[in-house]
Design an enzyme around this catalytic site. Structure first.
Site, PDB file in Angstrom:
ATOM      1  N   GLN A 110       0.797  -1.327   0.027  1.00  0.00           N
ATOM      2  CA  GLN A 110      -0.008   0.145   0.139  1.00  0.00           C
ATOM      3  C   GLN A 110       1.022   1.338   0.042  1.00  0.00           C
ATOM      4  O   GLN A 110       0.577   2.501  -0.136  1.00  0.00           O
ATOM      5  CB  GLN A 110      -0.852   0.140   1.136  1.00  0.00           C
ATOM      6  CG  GLN A 110      -1.824  -1.000   1.453  1.00  0.00           C
ATOM      7  CD  GLN A 110      -2.409  -1.191   2.893  1.00  0.00           C
ATOM      8  OE1 GLN A 110      -3.282  -0.606   3.134  1.00  0.00           O
ATOM      9  NE2 GLN A 110      -1.902  -2.015   3.644  1.00  0.00           N
ATOM     10  N   VAL A 112       3.663   4.025  -1.066  1.00  0.00           N
ATOM     11  CA  VAL A 112       3.839   5.042  -2.077  1.00  0.00           C
ATOM     12  C   VAL A 112       5.227   5.229  -2.291  1.00  0.00           C
ATOM     13  O   VAL A 112       5.814   6.089  -3.034  1.00  0.00           O
ATOM     14  CB  VAL A 112       3.053   6.069  -2.249  1.00  0.00           C
ATOM     15  CG1 VAL A 112       1.338   5.760  -2.528  1.00  0.00           C
ATOM     16  CG2 VAL A 112       3.107   7.132  -1.283  1.00  0.00           C
ATOM     17  N   HIS A 128      -1.622   1.629  -4.099  1.00  0.00           N
ATOM     18  CA  HIS A 128      -1.954   2.966  -3.967  1.00  0.00           C
ATOM     19  C   HIS A 128      -1.099   4.072  -4.689  1.00  0.00           C
ATOM     20  O   HIS A 128      -0.749   5.021  -4.527  1.00  0.00           O
ATOM     21  CB  HIS A 128      -1.760   3.327  -2.572  1.00  0.00           C
ATOM     22  CG  HIS A 128      -2.933   2.688  -1.797  1.00  0.00           C
ATOM     23  ND1 HIS A 128      -2.963   2.451  -0.492  1.00  0.00           N
ATOM     24  CD2 HIS A 128      -3.939   2.234  -2.338  1.00  0.00           C
ATOM     25  CE1 HIS A 128      -3.957   1.929   0.220  1.00  0.00           C
ATOM     26  NE2 HIS A 128      -4.725   1.616  -0.892  1.00  0.00           N
ATOM     27  N   CYS A 155       2.222  18.693 -18.156  1.00  0.00           N
ATOM     28  CA  CYS A 155       2.146  17.274 -19.021  1.00  0.00           C
ATOM     29  C   CYS A 155       2.953  17.812 -20.196  1.00  0.00           C
ATOM     30  O   CYS A 155       2.767  18.495 -21.068  1.00  0.00           O
ATOM     31  CB  CYS A 155       0.871  16.958 -19.156  1.00  0.00           C
ATOM     32  SG  CYS A 155       0.707  15.462 -20.364  1.00  0.00           S
ATOM     33  N   PRO A 222       3.594  -3.913  15.694  1.00  0.00           N
ATOM     34  CA  PRO A 222       3.431  -3.859  17.202  1.00  0.00           C
ATOM     35  C   PRO A 222       2.293  -3.725  17.999  1.00  0.00           C
ATOM     36  O   PRO A 222       2.299  -3.657  19.215  1.00  0.00           O
ATOM     37  CB  PRO A 222       4.462  -2.405  17.240  1.00  0.00           C
ATOM     38  CG  PRO A 222       4.769  -2.126  15.913  1.00  0.00           C
ATOM     39  CD  PRO A 222       4.026  -3.017  15.036  1.00  0.00           C
TER      40      PRO A 222
HETATM   41  C1  BJW Z   1       4.788  -1.367  12.502  1.00  0.00           C
HETATM   42  C2  BJW Z   1       6.025  -0.624  12.619  1.00  0.00           C
HETATM   43  C3  BJW Z   1       7.058  -1.399  12.666  1.00  0.00           C
HETATM   44  C4  BJW Z   1       4.665   0.772  13.208  1.00  0.00           C
HETATM   45  N1  BJW Z   1       6.897  -2.700  12.024  1.00  0.00           N
HETATM   46  N2  BJW Z   1       4.663  -2.452  12.047  1.00  0.00           N
HETATM   47  C5  BJW Z   1     -14.993  -0.643   2.542  1.00  0.00           C
HETATM   48  C6  BJW Z   1     -15.370  -0.473   3.672  1.00  0.00           C
HETATM   49  C7  BJW Z   1     -15.064   0.915   4.396  1.00  0.00           C
HETATM   50  C8  BJW Z   1     -14.557   1.911   3.662  1.00  0.00           C
HETATM   51  C9  BJW Z   1     -14.374   1.496   2.305  1.00  0.00           C
HETATM   52  C10 BJW Z   1     -14.566   0.259   1.558  1.00  0.00           C
HETATM   53  N3  BJW Z   1     -14.229   0.262   0.358  1.00  0.00           N
HETATM   54  C11 BJW Z   1     -13.830   1.800   0.028  1.00  0.00           C
HETATM   55  C12 BJW Z   1     -13.696   2.393   1.146  1.00  0.00           C
HETATM   56  C13 BJW Z   1     -13.489   3.758   1.408  1.00  0.00           C
HETATM   57  C14 BJW Z   1     -11.791   4.271   1.598  1.00  0.00           C
HETATM   58  C15 BJW Z   1     -11.651   3.285   3.039  1.00  0.00           C
HETATM   59  O1  BJW Z   1     -10.957   2.225   2.929  1.00  0.00           O
HETATM   60  N4  BJW Z   1     -11.815   4.161   3.879  1.00  0.00           N
HETATM   61  C16 BJW Z   1     -11.753   3.552   5.381  1.00  0.00           C
HETATM   62  C17 BJW Z   1     -10.397   4.297   6.022  1.00  0.00           C
HETATM   63  C18 BJW Z   1     -12.796   3.578   6.179  1.00  0.00           C
HETATM   64  N5  BJW Z   1     -11.066   3.747   0.512  1.00  0.00           N
HETATM   65  C19 BJW Z   1     -10.624   4.070  -0.481  1.00  0.00           C
HETATM   66  O2  BJW Z   1     -11.261   5.469  -0.862  1.00  0.00           O
HETATM   67  C20 BJW Z   1     -10.047   3.333  -1.555  1.00  0.00           C
HETATM   68  N6  BJW Z   1     -10.635   3.734  -2.934  1.00  0.00           N
HETATM   69  C21 BJW Z   1     -11.615   2.650  -3.262  1.00  0.00           C
HETATM   70  O3  BJW Z   1     -12.113   1.908  -2.614  1.00  0.00           O
HETATM   71  O4  BJW Z   1     -12.247   3.152  -4.549  1.00  0.00           O
HETATM   72  C22 BJW Z   1     -13.618   2.619  -4.807  1.00  0.00           C
HETATM   73  C23 BJW Z   1     -14.629   3.428  -4.252  1.00  0.00           C
HETATM   74  C24 BJW Z   1     -14.354   4.719  -4.724  1.00  0.00           C
HETATM   75  C25 BJW Z   1     -15.416   5.781  -4.391  1.00  0.00           C
HETATM   76  C26 BJW Z   1     -16.071   5.303  -3.424  1.00  0.00           C
HETATM   77  C27 BJW Z   1     -16.238   4.259  -2.734  1.00  0.00           C
HETATM   78  C28 BJW Z   1     -15.251   2.985  -3.250  1.00  0.00           C
HETATM   79  C29 BJW Z   1      -8.725   4.302  -1.757  1.00  0.00           C
HETATM   80  C30 BJW Z   1      -7.941   4.035  -0.777  1.00  0.00           C
HETATM   81  C31 BJW Z   1      -6.544   4.838  -0.919  1.00  0.00           C
HETATM   82  C32 BJW Z   1      -5.753   5.332   0.424  1.00  0.00           C
HETATM   83  N7  BJW Z   1      -4.772   6.046   0.054  1.00  0.00           N
HETATM   84  C33 BJW Z   1      -3.701   6.354   1.193  1.00  0.00           C
HETATM   85  C34 BJW Z   1      -3.174   7.475   0.714  1.00  0.00           C
HETATM   86  C35 BJW Z   1      -2.074   7.384  -0.585  1.00  0.00           C
HETATM   87  C36 BJW Z   1      -1.501   8.638  -0.896  1.00  0.00           C
HETATM   88  C37 BJW Z   1      -0.462   9.281   0.373  1.00  0.00           C
HETATM   89  O5  BJW Z   1       0.647   8.807   0.455  1.00  0.00           O
HETATM   90  O6  BJW Z   1      -0.930  10.215   1.006  1.00  0.00           O
HETATM   91  O7  BJW Z   1      -3.011   5.443   1.232  1.00  0.00           O
HETATM   92  S1  BJW Z   1      -4.636   6.555   2.698  1.00  0.00           S
HETATM   93  C38 BJW Z   1      -3.243   5.883   3.605  1.00  0.00           C
HETATM   94  O8  BJW Z   1      -3.726   4.648   4.270  1.00  0.00           O
HETATM   95  C39 BJW Z   1      -2.261   5.447   2.381  1.00  0.00           C
HETATM   96  C40 BJW Z   1      -2.119   4.077   3.143  1.00  0.00           C
HETATM   97  O9  BJW Z   1      -1.391   3.287   1.969  1.00  0.00           O
HETATM   98  C41 BJW Z   1      -3.111   3.647   3.725  1.00  0.00           C
HETATM   99  C42 BJW Z   1      -3.141   2.407   4.540  1.00  0.00           C
HETATM  100  O10 BJW Z   1      -2.353   2.901   5.644  1.00  0.00           O
HETATM  101  P1  BJW Z   1      -1.334   1.657   6.283  1.00  0.00           P
HETATM  102  O11 BJW Z   1      -0.190   1.334   5.429  1.00  0.00           O
HETATM  103  O12 BJW Z   1      -2.108   0.495   6.763  1.00  0.00           O
HETATM  104  O13 BJW Z   1      -0.532   2.568   7.568  1.00  0.00           O
HETATM  105  P2  BJW Z   1      -0.924   3.050   8.703  1.00  0.00           P
HETATM  106  O14 BJW Z   1      -0.201   4.461   9.189  1.00  0.00           O
HETATM  107  O15 BJW Z   1      -2.559   3.152   9.048  1.00  0.00           O
HETATM  108  O16 BJW Z   1      -0.524   1.851   9.757  1.00  0.00           O
HETATM  109  C43 BJW Z   1       0.856   1.762  10.069  1.00  0.00           C
HETATM  110  C44 BJW Z   1       0.761   0.505  10.874  1.00  0.00           C
HETATM  111  O17 BJW Z   1       1.980   0.151  11.003  1.00  0.00           O
HETATM  112  C45 BJW Z   1       0.216   0.541  12.314  1.00  0.00           C
HETATM  113  O18 BJW Z   1      -0.568  -0.609  12.397  1.00  0.00           O
HETATM  114  C46 BJW Z   1       1.410   0.492  13.148  1.00  0.00           C
HETATM  115  O19 BJW Z   1       1.214  -0.163  14.346  1.00  0.00           O
HETATM  116  C47 BJW Z   1       2.462  -0.075  12.370  1.00  0.00           C
HETATM  117  N8  BJW Z   1       3.751  -0.144  12.496  1.00  0.00           N
HETATM  118  N9  BJW Z   1       5.579   0.874  13.248  1.00  0.00           N
HETATM  119  C48 BJW Z   1       5.485  -3.101  11.753  1.00  0.00           C
HETATM  120  N10 BJW Z   1       8.406  -1.049  12.897  1.00  0.00           N
END
Ligand code: BJW
Length: 248
Positions: A110, A112, A128, A155, A222
């Protein structure tokens, strides 16, 4: 329980790792944390940029409303990233892929930040997008952003504005990315989920798909996540410390 030696890794996980043929690894921001990349969530905090929560600035609405502000947020993050390097966890995954011990190895991220590729991973499914690419808002041509160069403003094909080639909230994923990942999830025998809060869909559905199709599910984080209860093994700790232990 914090694990610090190979002998503390559950035997069943070591056996699964030694015998599985089809493996899927899903990573999130936590895998890059030990490289110095800030996570979005975790530790009870949520990222904020100039007073805006990240899910506001990293949203489809913000691109329409204030594209320069979106670029400022991504320029700031690229500036941090260009001085950071892959850590032990990224490198362990490169070894897993290169050793050819698995007949099918799929890495889905996930993130970038490009650190998997920087470490040497290939065929990475970027759900992503990438902070190292820009995309035209009109003709959708993409352009690489080089580490030390100033990014293009317009562009080169049609002269329209460029935006970061990342998937923001409310946007659809790159064509085929989820489909390829979901197919690998449905086929894998072992699914290892590293450093994700498992809150963002559809990425968070991949371990669910794997488990529903009989895979052994392991989480490395963690903190507990909504996925933890579904997992066969939860390794509580840092990816950079734990990944090396699994393969020994
Ligand atoms: C460690 C550590 C160590 C610390 N070792 N671990 C179904 C249900 C509900 C909602 C939706 C659904 N389907 C779609 C949605 C809406 C939405 C969504 O999911 N919302 C929820 C949050 C409620 N999804 C979307 O909008 C997606 N699009 C989509 O589904 O399109 C179809 C659609 C369109 C329109 C309407 C409906 C559907 C797109 C999602 C895009 C996410 N983009 C981001 C930003 C990218 C750009 C940027 O970089 O700014 O992506 S959001 C952000 O979160 C980023 C990440 O990839 C993503 C996930 O985060 P991640 O990687 O899990 O990081 P963290 O920070 O959350 O967690 C870090 C973890 O690491 C923690 O647990 C720590 O404990 C751990 N950690 N140190 C191991 N050393």
């Amino acid at each position: 329980m914090q694990l610090s030696t190979a002998s503390q890794i559950p035997v069943e996980l070591r056996e699964r790792f030694a015998t599985a043929q089809r493996v899927l690894v899903l990573t999130g921001a936590g895998i890059s944390a030990e490289s110095g990349v800030p996570t979005f969530r975790g530790g009870g905090n949520s990222a904020v940029w100039k007073g805006l929560p990240f899910d506001v600035i990293s949203s489809a609405q913000m691109v329409k409303r204030d594209l320069p502000a979106v670029w400022e947020w991504f320029d700031y993050r690229r500036d941090i990233l260009k001085n950071l390097a892959p850590n032990a966890a990224h490198k362990a995954i490169v070894r897993w892929q290169r050793q050819s011990r698995f007949s099918e190895f799929t890495l889905v991220t996930q993130n970038v930040d490009g650190l998997h590729q920087y470490a040497g991973s290939t065929d990475v499914i970027e759900m992503h997008g990438s902070i190292w690419r820009a995309r035209c808002i009109s003709c959708h041509s993409t352009f690489e952003i080089l580490r030390d160069d100033k990014r293009q403003e317009e562009c080169a094909s049609c002269g329209e504005h460029l935006r970061p080639d990342v998937v923001l909230f409310g946007e659809i994923l790159p064509t085929g990315a989820f489909e390829r990942a979901a197919e690998a999830a449905a086929k894998c025998e072992l699914c290892i989920v590293i450093g994700t809060s498992a809150l963002v869909y559809p990425a968070a559905s991949l371990p669910e798909i794997a488990k529903a199709n009989g895979a052994f599910l392991c989480e490395i984080n963690p903190e507990r996540t909504p996925l933890s209860d579904l997992c066969d093994v939860v390794l509580t700790g840092k990816a950079g410390e734990l990944l090396d232990l699994i393969e020994h």
